[in-house]
Design a protein around this motif. Structure first.
Motif, PDB file in Angstrom:
ATOM      1  N   ALA A 141      -6.066  -7.465 -13.424  1.00 28.49           N
ATOM      2  CA  ALA A 141      -5.160  -7.156 -12.326  1.00 28.49           C
ATOM      3  C   ALA A 141      -5.508  -5.804 -11.727  1.00 28.49           C
ATOM      4  CB  ALA A 141      -3.715  -7.146 -12.824  1.00 28.49           C
ATOM      5  N   PRO A 142      -5.547  -5.670 -10.389  1.00 28.32           N
ATOM      6  CA  PRO A 142      -5.875  -4.399  -9.766  1.00 28.32           C
ATOM      7  C   PRO A 142      -4.820  -3.338 -10.054  1.00 28.32           C
ATOM      8  CG  PRO A 142      -6.065  -6.230  -8.208  1.00 28.32           C
ATOM      9  CD  PRO A 142      -5.373  -6.757  -9.419  1.00 28.32           C
ATOM     10  N   VAL A 143      -5.279  -2.105 -10.220  1.00 27.17           N
ATOM     11  CA  VAL A 143      -4.379  -0.964 -10.331  1.00 27.17           C
ATOM     12  C   VAL A 143      -4.944   0.156  -9.482  1.00 27.17           C
ATOM     13  CG1 VAL A 143      -3.552  -1.546 -12.635  1.00 27.17           C
ATOM     14  CG2 VAL A 143      -5.551  -0.097 -12.404  1.00 27.17           C
ATOM     15  N   LEU A 144      -4.098   1.004  -8.948  1.00 27.26           N
ATOM     16  CA  LEU A 144      -4.494   2.173  -8.172  1.00 27.26           C
ATOM     17  C   LEU A 144      -4.168   3.397  -8.998  1.00 27.26           C
ATOM     18  CD1 LEU A 144      -2.985   1.082  -4.736  1.00 27.26           C
ATOM     19  CD2 LEU A 144      -5.397   1.025  -5.384  1.00 27.26           C
ATOM     20  N   GLY A 145      -5.188   3.903  -9.752  1.00 22.31           N
ATOM     21  CA  GLY A 145      -4.911   4.982 -10.676  1.00 22.31           C
ATOM     22  C   GLY A 145      -3.933   4.519 -11.715  1.00 22.31           C
TER      23      GLY A 145
ATOM     24  N   PRO B  60      -0.180  -2.051  -7.643  1.00 20.80           N
ATOM     25  CA  PRO B  60       0.128  -2.604  -6.319  1.00 20.80           C
ATOM     26  C   PRO B  60       0.840  -3.944  -6.442  1.00 20.80           C
ATOM     27  CG  PRO B  60      -2.191  -2.914  -6.812  1.00 20.80           C
ATOM     28  CD  PRO B  60      -1.610  -2.162  -7.974  1.00 20.80           C
ATOM     29  N   VAL B  61       1.962  -4.099  -5.740  1.00 19.62           N
ATOM     30  CA  VAL B  61       2.726  -5.341  -5.822  1.00 19.62           C
ATOM     31  C   VAL B  61       3.102  -5.805  -4.418  1.00 19.62           C
ATOM     32  CG1 VAL B  61       3.714  -4.654  -8.045  1.00 19.62           C
ATOM     33  CG2 VAL B  61       5.029  -4.290  -5.948  1.00 19.62           C
TER      34      VAL B  61
ATOM     35  N   SER C  87      -5.853 -11.237  -0.824  1.00 19.76           N
ATOM     36  CA  SER C  87      -6.674 -10.099  -0.400  1.00 19.76           C
ATOM     37  C   SER C  87      -7.456  -9.476  -1.538  1.00 19.76           C
ATOM     38  CB  SER C  87      -5.775  -9.033   0.244  1.00 19.76           C
ATOM     39  OG  SER C  87      -4.875  -8.492  -0.727  1.00 19.76           O
ATOM     40  N   GLY C  88      -7.043  -9.715  -2.783  1.00 19.85           N
ATOM     41  CA  GLY C  88      -7.730  -9.129  -3.929  1.00 19.85           C
ATOM     42  C   GLY C  88      -7.271  -7.732  -4.287  1.00 19.85           C
TER      43      GLY C  88
ATOM     44  N   ARG D 198      -5.184 -18.152  -9.736  1.00 23.39           N
ATOM     45  CA  ARG D 198      -6.600 -18.217  -9.408  1.00 23.39           C
ATOM     46  C   ARG D 198      -7.076 -16.933  -8.736  1.00 23.39           C
ATOM     47  NH1 ARG D 198      -5.763 -23.860  -7.913  1.00 23.39           N
ATOM     48  NH2 ARG D 198      -5.699 -23.271  -5.727  1.00 23.39           N
ATOM     49  N   ALA D 199      -6.161 -16.189  -8.118  1.00 15.60           N
ATOM     50  CA  ALA D 199      -6.496 -14.890  -7.531  1.00 15.60           C
ATOM     51  C   ALA D 199      -6.234 -13.746  -8.508  1.00 15.60           C
ATOM     52  CB  ALA D 199      -5.681 -14.675  -6.247  1.00 15.60           C
TER      53      ALA D 199
END
Length: 416
Positions: free
Chosen positions: A7-11, A15-16, A56-57, A81-82
């Motif tokens: 899962a993406p993280v910003l620092g 992001p949600v 968007s990823g 799936r994303a």
């Protein structure tokens, strides 16, 4: 940007997306998320907007109303799936869990929502298979057979016998694929000491959903555990069953029979539980396996409760299994007080089996195999290994069992 378990993280911030459908909890929830450093990328107006934005990823988690119109298993699967986790606020926790929602948060606890989001980020999803094939089995001109091992609840020994049967077949030189299709959480990997974190079944499910399960991709999903024996590992947790959508197992078995004979370990229930909500059937994997079987091995334990459960299973298989059924009576012992002939008579009262095999209560051999992470045929000679070899002779070796015009086969009583 980095990732945490996919899962993406910003620092240190997550992001949600939020799709609250106008619920009263939205305003205090947004305030709590902002105060905790959770980045709300967008407030989506509806499910369509949410799915488009999640593609968007850049999103780690979506926070949705548990009553969001249109939220169903297909939508949650699209998010999975994303690599996006779905967290719901309010709603029916059991029904949402069946859809694949990773957590259901109470509407009256907005202050606790940031912590729930951070925990959701670390929820494991499907791990993609390695880029190179892990299997050396090649596609053959002739298709293999599908042998399905099924049995009721109560630890009748489905997995132990499925792994043993597959290993015995491979030991005799036949390319074999062992598929763990237990929707309640597979144990084949643990039985055979496969510590890889990849779930072969879920990796294959993702490829089926994307239309990309070709022969090469399927080879990447499997793991070779012995010469001529590949394993497609099962669900790592029971709640992951929603990711194996209808049609997945049919596609998997279609690919598996291209490379060898297939042994499928299934769940304990043949109940069609679609009435539980939104058209989903938890036992669909088991039902599909039985429907696709060239031969079913029905396993039950020899004690009174086990035989009663086996009898009910045989009634179901009589209606569902298209091919012959061989019955295995496991943990048979003289102390029970009835003979093998008594048990065969009981079995024949429900189905005319292709054979009846009695497996002894050999706990020493079973324990030795489990501790070693190997099949019972790989840990040395034992009465249990002998019984597995006899089962193989009946089910997989030689000509197929001939069936009469009434669709019934002849039974043979096997003694270990």
């Amino acid at each position: 940007m980095s990732t945490t378990g996919g899962a993406p993280v910003l620092g240190d911030r997550v992001p949600v997306l939020v799709a609250a459908a106008g619920e009263e909890w939205e305003a205090p929830a947004l305030h709590a998320l902002g105060e905790a450093g959770v980045v709300v990328l967008k407030r989506c107006v509806d499910l369509t907007d949410l799915l488009a934005s999640a593609a968007s990823g850049t999103v780690g988690v979506v926070v949705v109303s548990g009553e969001l119109p249109g939220l169903d298993a297909d939508a949650v699967l699209q998010l999975l799936r994303a690599d996006v986790r779905c967290l719901a606020v309010g709603g029916d926790a059991e029904a949402l869990g069946r859809l694949g929602v990773v957590h259901v948060h109470p509407v009256d606890d907005p202050a606790g929502l940031p912590g729930a989001v951070r925990r959701a980020v670390h929820q494991d999803l499907v791990v993609d298979p390695d880029p190179e094939p892990a299997s050396r089995l090649e596609v053959r001109a002739d298709r293999g057979r599908t042998i399905v091992v099924h049995g009721p609840a109560g630890a009748p020994g489905r997995t132990l016998l499925a792994t043993g049967l597959a290993a015995e077949h491979a030991r005799r030189g036949a390319p074999t694929v062992l598929v763990d299709a237990d929707p309640h959480g597979g144990a084949v990997a643990q039985h055979l000491g496969v510590l890889d974190e990849v779930s072969g079944l879920l990796a294959a499910a993702r490829l089926v959903n994307a239309g990309g399960l070709d022969a090469r991709a399927f080879a990447r999903c499997r793991r070779e555990v012995a010469p001529g024996l590949d394993v497609l590992t099962g669900l790592p947790r029971p709640d992951r069953w929603v990711e194996a959508r209808p049609g997945v197992l049919d596609a998997v078995l279609d690919r598996a029979t291209e490379v060898g004979d297939v042994v499928v370990d299934t769940g304990f229930s043949l109940e069609d539980d679609s009435e539980l909500g939104r058209g989903l059937v938890r036992n669909q994997l088991t039902l599909d396996a039985v429907a696709a079987a060239d031969h079913v091995v029905a396993v039950g334990s020899a004690e009174p409760v086990g035989l009663a459960r086996l009898a009910r299973t045989l009634v179901d298989l009589r209606d569902l299994a298209p091919g012959p059924v061989t019955v295995v009576v496991n943990r048979m012992r003289d102390s029970l007080g009835w003979s093998r002939r008594d048990v065969v008579g009981m079995v024949e009262g429900y189905v005319r089996p292709a054979g009846v095999v009695f497996v002894p209560d050999d706990r020493v051999a079973a324990d030795r195999a489990l501790v070693a992470g190997r099949s019972v045929v790989e840990v040395g000679g034992s009465p249990l290994a002998t019984a597995v070899a006899e089962l193989h002779d009946l089910v997989l070796a030689g000509a197929e069992v001939r069936r009469s015009s009434g669709g019934r086969g002849r039974w043979r009583c096997r003694r270990p």
